[in-house]
Scaffold this motif. Structure first.
Motif, PDB file in Angstrom:
ATOM      1  N   SER A 130     -35.557 -14.747  39.319  1.00  0.00           N
ATOM      2  CA  SER A 130     -35.214 -13.601  38.483  1.00  0.00           C
ATOM      3  C   SER A 130     -36.434 -13.159  37.678  1.00  0.00           C
ATOM      4  O   SER A 130     -37.191 -13.972  37.169  1.00  0.00           O
ATOM      5  N   GLY A 131     -36.646 -11.889  37.554  1.00  0.00           N
ATOM      6  CA  GLY A 131     -37.805 -11.363  36.841  1.00  0.00           C
ATOM      7  C   GLY A 131     -38.911 -11.015  37.800  1.00  0.00           C
ATOM      8  O   GLY A 131     -39.366  -9.859  37.855  1.00  0.00           O
ATOM      9  N   LEU A 132     -39.362 -11.998  38.579  1.00  0.00           N
ATOM     10  CA  LEU A 132     -40.371 -11.723  39.600  1.00  0.00           C
ATOM     11  C   LEU A 132     -39.805 -10.830  40.691  1.00  0.00           C
ATOM     12  O   LEU A 132     -40.508  -9.990  41.249  1.00  0.00           O
ATOM     13  N   ARG A 133     -38.503 -11.016  40.988  1.00  0.00           N
ATOM     14  CA  ARG A 133     -37.843 -10.151  41.961  1.00  0.00           C
ATOM     15  C   ARG A 133     -37.892  -8.706  41.472  1.00  0.00           C
ATOM     16  O   ARG A 133     -38.141  -7.779  42.250  1.00  0.00           O
ATOM     17  N   GLY A 134     -37.667  -8.515  40.196  1.00  0.00           N
ATOM     18  CA  GLY A 134     -37.743  -7.176  39.619  1.00  0.00           C
ATOM     19  C   GLY A 134     -39.149  -6.615  39.662  1.00  0.00           C
ATOM     20  O   GLY A 134     -39.344  -5.417  39.876  1.00  0.00           O
ATOM     21  N   LEU A 135     -40.165  -7.499  39.489  1.00  0.00           N
ATOM     22  CA  LEU A 135     -41.555  -7.049  39.527  1.00  0.00           C
ATOM     23  C   LEU A 135     -41.924  -6.545  40.922  1.00  0.00           C
ATOM     24  O   LEU A 135     -42.555  -5.496  41.069  1.00  0.00           O
ATOM     25  N   VAL A 136     -41.519  -7.286  41.952  1.00  0.00           N
ATOM     26  CA  VAL A 136     -41.819  -6.857  43.320  1.00  0.00           C
ATOM     27  C   VAL A 136     -41.025  -5.607  43.672  1.00  0.00           C
ATOM     28  O   VAL A 136     -41.524  -4.716  44.366  1.00  0.00           O
ATOM     29  N   ALA A 137     -39.782  -5.525  43.194  1.00  0.00           N
ATOM     30  CA  ALA A 137     -38.998  -4.305  43.409  1.00  0.00           C
ATOM     31  C   ALA A 137     -39.701  -3.114  42.770  1.00  0.00           C
ATOM     32  O   ALA A 137     -39.789  -2.027  43.356  1.00  0.00           O
ATOM     33  N   ALA A 138     -40.248  -3.342  41.547  1.00  0.00           N
ATOM     34  CA  ALA A 138     -41.012  -2.282  40.885  1.00  0.00           C
ATOM     35  C   ALA A 138     -42.248  -1.925  41.700  1.00  0.00           C
ATOM     36  O   ALA A 138     -42.640  -0.754  41.782  1.00  0.00           O
ATOM     37  N   GLY A 139     -42.855  -2.944  42.337  1.00  0.00           N
ATOM     38  CA  GLY A 139     -44.015  -2.678  43.176  1.00  0.00           C
ATOM     39  C   GLY A 139     -43.681  -1.814  44.370  1.00  0.00           C
ATOM     40  O   GLY A 139     -44.440  -0.916  44.741  1.00  0.00           O
ATOM     41  N   LEU A 140     -42.525  -2.062  44.986  1.00  0.00           N
ATOM     42  CA  LEU A 140     -42.097  -1.232  46.120  1.00  0.00           C
ATOM     43  C   LEU A 140     -41.804   0.197  45.671  1.00  0.00           C
ATOM     44  O   LEU A 140     -42.136   1.164  46.351  1.00  0.00           O
ATOM     45  N   LEU A 141     -41.173   0.323  44.504  1.00  0.00           N
ATOM     46  CA  LEU A 141     -40.929   1.657  43.951  1.00  0.00           C
ATOM     47  C   LEU A 141     -42.259   2.347  43.647  1.00  0.00           C
ATOM     48  O   LEU A 141     -42.422   3.551  43.858  1.00  0.00           O
ATOM     49  N   ALA A 142     -43.225   1.543  43.152  1.00  0.00           N
ATOM     50  CA  ALA A 142     -44.550   2.083  42.858  1.00  0.00           C
ATOM     51  C   ALA A 142     -45.212   2.608  44.122  1.00  0.00           C
ATOM     52  O   ALA A 142     -45.831   3.682  44.128  1.00  0.00           O
ATOM     53  N   ALA A 143     -45.079   1.851  45.217  1.00  0.00           N
ATOM     54  CA  ALA A 143     -45.673   2.272  46.487  1.00  0.00           C
ATOM     55  C   ALA A 143     -45.086   3.597  46.949  1.00  0.00           C
ATOM     56  O   ALA A 143     -45.803   4.494  47.406  1.00  0.00           O
ATOM     57  N   LEU A 144     -43.789   3.720  46.839  1.00  0.00           N
ATOM     58  CA  LEU A 144     -43.119   4.957  47.226  1.00  0.00           C
ATOM     59  C   LEU A 144     -43.598   6.127  46.387  1.00  0.00           C
ATOM     60  O   LEU A 144     -43.995   7.176  46.902  1.00  0.00           O
ATOM     61  N   MET A 145     -43.591   5.943  45.074  1.00  0.00           N
ATOM     62  CA  MET A 145     -43.922   7.048  44.172  1.00  0.00           C
ATOM     63  C   MET A 145     -45.386   7.456  44.274  1.00  0.00           C
ATOM     64  O   MET A 145     -45.714   8.647  44.238  1.00  0.00           O
ATOM     65  N   SER A 146     -46.282   6.465  44.419  1.00  0.00           N
ATOM     66  CA  SER A 146     -47.702   6.808  44.472  1.00  0.00           C
ATOM     67  C   SER A 146     -48.045   7.585  45.735  1.00  0.00           C
ATOM     68  O   SER A 146     -48.809   8.554  45.693  1.00  0.00           O
ATOM     69  N   SER A 147     -47.488   7.163  46.871  1.00  0.00           N
ATOM     70  CA  SER A 147     -47.786   7.881  48.114  1.00  0.00           C
ATOM     71  C   SER A 147     -47.184   9.277  48.103  1.00  0.00           C
ATOM     72  O   SER A 147     -47.793  10.239  48.570  1.00  0.00           O
ATOM     73  N   LEU A 148     -45.985   9.403  47.554  1.00  0.00           N
ATOM     74  CA  LEU A 148     -45.369  10.727  47.431  1.00  0.00           C
ATOM     75  C   LEU A 148     -46.174  11.626  46.505  1.00  0.00           C
ATOM     76  O   LEU A 148     -46.441  12.795  46.814  1.00  0.00           O
ATOM     77  N   ALA A 149     -46.574  11.082  45.349  1.00  0.00           N
ATOM     78  CA  ALA A 149     -47.339  11.877  44.381  1.00  0.00           C
ATOM     79  C   ALA A 149     -48.646  12.363  44.997  1.00  0.00           C
ATOM     80  O   ALA A 149     -49.069  13.508  44.772  1.00  0.00           O
ATOM     81  N   SER A 150     -49.304  11.496  45.770  1.00  0.00           N
ATOM     82  CA  SER A 150     -50.567  11.864  46.413  1.00  0.00           C
ATOM     83  C   SER A 150     -50.379  13.039  47.363  1.00  0.00           C
ATOM     84  O   SER A 150     -51.143  14.000  47.346  1.00  0.00           O
ATOM     85  N   VAL A 151     -49.351  12.950  48.188  1.00  0.00           N
ATOM     86  CA  VAL A 151     -49.109  14.014  49.168  1.00  0.00           C
ATOM     87  C   VAL A 151     -48.691  15.300  48.468  1.00  0.00           C
ATOM     88  O   VAL A 151     -49.135  16.391  48.826  1.00  0.00           O
ATOM     89  N   PHE A 152     -47.840  15.197  47.453  1.00  0.00           N
ATOM     90  CA  PHE A 152     -47.413  16.382  46.704  1.00  0.00           C
ATOM     91  C   PHE A 152     -48.615  17.128  46.139  1.00  0.00           C
ATOM     92  O   PHE A 152     -48.750  18.340  46.288  1.00  0.00           O
ATOM     93  N   ASN A 153     -49.506  16.391  45.476  1.00  0.00           N
ATOM     94  CA  ASN A 153     -50.644  17.043  44.836  1.00  0.00           C
ATOM     95  C   ASN A 153     -51.618  17.620  45.859  1.00  0.00           C
ATOM     96  O   ASN A 153     -52.157  18.713  45.673  1.00  0.00           O
ATOM     97  N   SER A 154     -51.834  16.898  46.959  1.00  0.00           N
ATOM     98  CA  SER A 154     -52.757  17.395  47.980  1.00  0.00           C
ATOM     99  C   SER A 154     -52.203  18.617  48.698  1.00  0.00           C
ATOM    100  O   SER A 154     -52.945  19.556  49.008  1.00  0.00           O
ATOM    101  N   CYS A 155     -50.897  18.646  48.946  1.00  0.00           N
ATOM    102  CA  CYS A 155     -50.273  19.837  49.533  1.00  0.00           C
ATOM    103  C   CYS A 155     -50.430  21.028  48.604  1.00  0.00           C
ATOM    104  O   CYS A 155     -50.747  22.145  49.027  1.00  0.00           O
ATOM    105  N   SER A 156     -50.207  20.777  47.324  1.00  0.00           N
ATOM    106  CA  SER A 156     -50.354  21.828  46.321  1.00  0.00           C
ATOM    107  C   SER A 156     -51.781  22.361  46.303  1.00  0.00           C
ATOM    108  O   SER A 156     -52.014  23.579  46.234  1.00  0.00           O
TER     109      SER A 156
END
Length: 541
Positions: free
Chosen positions: A318-344
């Protein structure tokens, strides 16, 4: 899979609060011109540049898919994670030309080197490719990951993540993207690193893992007669795709263009290359560990793509599971943000500004924000389609890059290394390559409708790695042949944009932008890549 408990949710909440705090701080800064909004004022240091390069490359589908390769006997695809040497090429070879040209986008560079036709073609192709592949696939894979981790319906997870990411990308621009990506990269590295360490401990160590899955399992080099991953076409075609992605693609190059100067941009690419070595250990190895644990009867999963989330949920406390889950969410958001800004950026500066050249800077920034909303909307609209096409799309996704990249890679490489290539040669290569690539992709998708032994079936059945190598050779031939029928470009047009036209002053300035430690760090990266290539072979293991 075990669900997240209270402590996991607390960790995730803290992560989001920090992320939103940084985004809010950036949004409060004034952004009145295009250089500030799209390139963060060209004032970013090497650490943030490198972290941003890494974070924009690693998406949730990348994390889950790479672990799935490790768990599903697809070790040859490890080659795509050893492109750190190509990231070095971005800083040492390409960046000086991009920086001297003062461009915001890659299509803009092609216009300066060739003409406006090349800029238009690359802009349109890039936007379509981003929306139909990068945006849609990231949203789809992210929706699956979020729904699995948080126990919420797919639609809610996908829409909520896209809207949140799109919001801070629209309001904060490139500065919000690169700073939040730095935090996201660190979270992802720490979380996945802990999972790798604990996974190896659970399986009994590296030696026990090799004994469990078998030494041959780790071999990434197969014979040239292998029907799926012949070693030479794999190396050659993956390198062509790598040069396209790391050295000419707007999403990645935009990160080094935000740097204060060539020195910071090059060091950012070196740092990014070092970080690029990590996915082998952070994502691929956990997939093999999950397979080893399954073979030992300690873990169970149905599909290789479930290896990472199942390993995470069952192994971490417990706790570390949340950290890795946050990491996966981070991966999703960072790649999306990159593509959004570059498309713009592509739409605003390569299409809108060309159509409306007299618009003031503030209007261009507003247009960029509207363009991001438009991309977000198209990504959301594509979700119902991708849910029905997901099996086929995932099957052909890696192939698509082998069909898109050769003409673009050929034009950029020849444009920088060969002065004789002119605008007609470039446009013939881009347009001809687009037709050839999409024709092959269409034939491959519809292969089942052709009779075996027919000409069309034979073309469709060519291995995508083998085709990619021949395709690149065709693109080089088109560019050179067509260019020879037309006059060579003038020296004035080429000044500083290609080898052989760089002045003594420009050479001196470039030489002053690096020192012995930059060279040493780059050599270390190349040596690590070679070591991994040798290690993941039956000769060594």
């Amino acid at each position: 899979m075990k669900g997240l408990d209270t402590l996991d949710w607390v960790v995730i909440a803290i992560y989001f609060l920090i992320l939103l705090g940084i985004a809010w701080w950036v949004i409060k800064q004034k952004q009145k011109d295009t250089e500030d909004y799209f390139l963060a004022g060209r004032n970013i240091g090497w650490f943030v540049v490198g972290a941003s390069i890494f974070a924009s490359n690693i998406g949730s589908e990348h994390v889950v898919g790479l672990a799935g390769n490790g768990a599903g006997d697809k070790m040859p695809l490890l080659i795509y994670e050893l492109h750190a040497w190509i990231v070095l090429m971005l800083g040492w070879v390409f960046l000086p030309f991009y920086a001297r040209s003062g461009v915001f986008t890659m299509p803009e560079f092609l216009e300066k080197r060739f003409d406006a036709r090349s800029r238009w073609v690359l802009s349109v192709v890039s936007l379509i490719a981003y929306i139909l592949t990068k945006v849609s696939v990231t949203i789809y894979a992210g929706g699956i990951v979020v729904s699995a981790l948080l126990g919420i319906p797919f639609w809610i997870g996908a829409v909520a993540t896209v809207v949140l990411t799109g919001l801070y990308t629209v309001l904060g621009g490139m500065r919000a993207v690169v700073y939040t990506e730095t935090i996201q990269a660190m979270v992802l590295v720490v979380g996945a690193g802990v999972l790798t360490f604990m996974g190896l401990d659970a399986v009994g160590g590296w030696g026990e893992l090799k004994d469990t899955v078998g030494v041959d399992y780790f071999n990434m080099w197969r014979s040239n007669s292998d029907p799926d991953y012949p070693w030479f076409p794999l190396f050659f075609t993956s390198s062509i795709v790598g040069i396209w992605y790391w050295c000419t693609d707007q999403v990645i190059v935009q990160r080094v263009l935000t740097a204060k100067n060539i020195k910071e941009g090059r060091r950012g690419s070196i740092f990014g290359a070092l970080l690029k070595l990590m996915p082998v250990f952070l994502f691929l190895i956990p997939g093999v560990v999950a397979l080893g644990l399954k073979m030992q009867g300690k873990l169970d999963w149905d599909s290789p793509d479930e290896a990472f989330p199942v390993l995470m949920s069952n192994l971490l406390p417990s706790g570390l599971r949340g950290l890795v889950a946050a990491g996966l969410l981070a991966a999703l958001m960072s790649s999306l943000a990159s593509v959004f800004n570059s498309c713009s950026t592509l739409f605003t500066l390569d299409i809108y500004k060309k159509l409306k050249p007299d618009k003031p800077e503030e209007q261009l920034v507003k247009t960029g924000r509207v363009a991001t909303f438009f991309v977000v909307g198209l990504g959301l609209l594509w979700i119902p389609i991708i849910t029905t096409l997901s099996d086929g799309l995932y099957e052909y996704l890696q192939n698509v890059q082998a069909y898109i990249s050769p003409p673009i890679t050929a034009v950029f490489l020849l444009g920088i290394f060969y002065k004789r290539i002119n605008a007609n040669g470039a446009i013939a290569t881009l347009v001809g390559g687009l037709i050839i690539g999409f024709s092959k992709l269409t034939l491959e998708i519809t292969k089942s409708s052709f009779s075996e032994g027919s000409f069309l079936f034979a073309i469709a059945d060519i291995n995508w790695l083998v085709f990619g190598a021949y395709f690149f050779a065709m693109c080089i031939a088109i560019a050179v042949t067509v260019s020879m029928f037309y006059p060579r470009p003038s020296e004035a047009q080429l000044q500083g944009l290609t080898f052989g036209t760089v002045t003594a002053e420009q050479k001196a300035a470039n030489k002053a932008s690096y020192n012995i430690w930059d060279i040493v760090a780059s050599v270390v990266v190349v040596l690590i890549v070679l070591y991994i290539m040798v290690s993941f072979s039956t000769l060594s293991l």
